[in-house]
Enzyme design. Structure first.
Site, PDB file in Angstrom:
ATOM      1  N   GLY A   1       0.800  -1.219   0.000  1.00 57.49           N
ATOM      2  CA  GLY A   1       0.000   0.000   0.000  1.00 57.49           C
ATOM      3  C   GLY A   1       0.835   1.271   0.000  1.00 57.49           C
ATOM      4  O   GLY A   1       2.024   1.252  -0.260  1.00 57.49           O
TER       5      GLY A   1
ATOM      6  N   HIS B   1       3.930   1.533  -8.131  1.00 61.23           N
ATOM      7  CA  HIS B   1       2.863   0.535  -7.991  1.00 61.23           C
ATOM      8  C   HIS B   1       1.881   0.626  -9.172  1.00 61.23           C
ATOM      9  O   HIS B   1       1.446  -0.384  -9.715  1.00 61.23           O
ATOM     10  CB  HIS B   1       2.066   0.776  -6.707  1.00 61.23           C
TER      11      HIS B   1
END
Ligand code: AMP
Length: 272
Positions: free
Chosen positions: A22, A28
């Site tokens: 996260g 990402h």
């Protein structure tokens, strides 16, 4: 998640999977974009995995921003986000760990003894839960990618592993969730990693292939920043991660430093 995966598989759909901790950034998102191209269905997981943190590491302070992450995932067209609790993956009485013999005995594994065992254990669980056809990992964590590839080969996971190039800030700093810890005044020191790698690539282009010479020059550059403590500078075979004495073919140069306790890693391929 398992029922969902079974259902998708029954209807002949393929799934791409991007596991993360996260605090999503462009690195990402680049993995998600690759995943989107590779399969019908795209799954993201967000899990700050306690078993890969050592007792004196940053588990409790690791940056988190679930709502922001979910918004970003939605924009990228992610079909499902898996956010398990610690108890869901490591239920009471949990006792199974997946561990490689050789690859973790290099680079980050030397200063983070439980790290890769935690990674391979959680990735195995996530693979069994999400049941993907393809999974995407960043070359930013080069050793992790090598270890996952080896584990998938050894344990016969029917999953294609795709490596994705390092995404950098405009000034060269490799993107990382841990960059959130960096204060503005630390920036020049943080940039020294990408500068060392760039300088090393230039040395190799100029015909200097001796690993010791390249390492000495790297140490020189780092020595301008007393707040940097070098963990390792490794010039090694990109598959076995064994050190090499000179850069003959495709060679990995990997770095890890602590900048006021913030761990920064980066790497590049050297190619004469
Ligand atoms: P993390 O959330 O740090 O565990 O990272 C999740 C995935 O994103 C891993 O496969 C990382 O290698 C990848 N990743 C992290 N930073 C970058 C980056 N700057 N460029 C490309 N991939 C990255």
């Amino acid at each position: 998640m398992q029922a969902r995966a079974d259902q998708l598989r029954r209807s002949g759909k393929t799934t791409a999977f991007v596991p993360t901790m996260g605090y999503l950034h462009e690195g990402h998102l680049s993995l998600l974009r690759i995943g989107k191209q590779k399969a019908d269905d795209l799954v993201l997981s967000i899990f700050v995995n306690p078993t890969q943190f050592g007792p004196n590491e940053d588990l409790s302070s690791y940056p988190r921003s679930l709502q922001d992450d979910l918004d970003k995932a939605e924009k990228e067209g992610v079909d499902a986000v898996f956010v398990p609790t610690d108890q869901a993956l490591y239920q009471e009485g949990y006792q199974t760990y997946v561990q490689l013999e050789k690859l973790p005995q290099h680079l980050c594994g030397l200063s983070r003894p439980v790290f890769f065992r935690g990674v391979t254990t959680v990735v195995t669980q996530l693979f069994n839960i999400v049941k993907p056809h393809v999974a995407i990992f960043g070359e930013k964590d080069f050793q992790q990618l090598a270890i996952i590839r080896q584990m998938v080969r050894d344990l016969k996971f029917a999953i294609e592993i795709v490596g994705a190039p390092i995404v950098r800030e405009a000034d060269g700093l490799a993107m990382s969730s841990r960059n959130a810890y960096l204060k503005e005044y630390m920036r020049p020191a943080a940039l020294s990693l990408s500068q060392v790698l760039q300088n090393s690539r230039k040395m190799v282009q100029d015909g200097i292939v001796d690993a010791q010479l390249i390492t000495d020059r790297a140490l020189d550059i780092f020595s301008a920043f007393p707040e940097i403590k070098v963990d390792y500078i490794s010039i090694c075979d990109p598959e076995s991660l064994d050190p090499v004495e000179s850069v003959e073919g495709r060679t990995l140069m990997a770095l890890a430093v602590a900048l006021e306790k913030i761990r920064l890693i980066d790497n590049t391929i050297l190619q004469p």
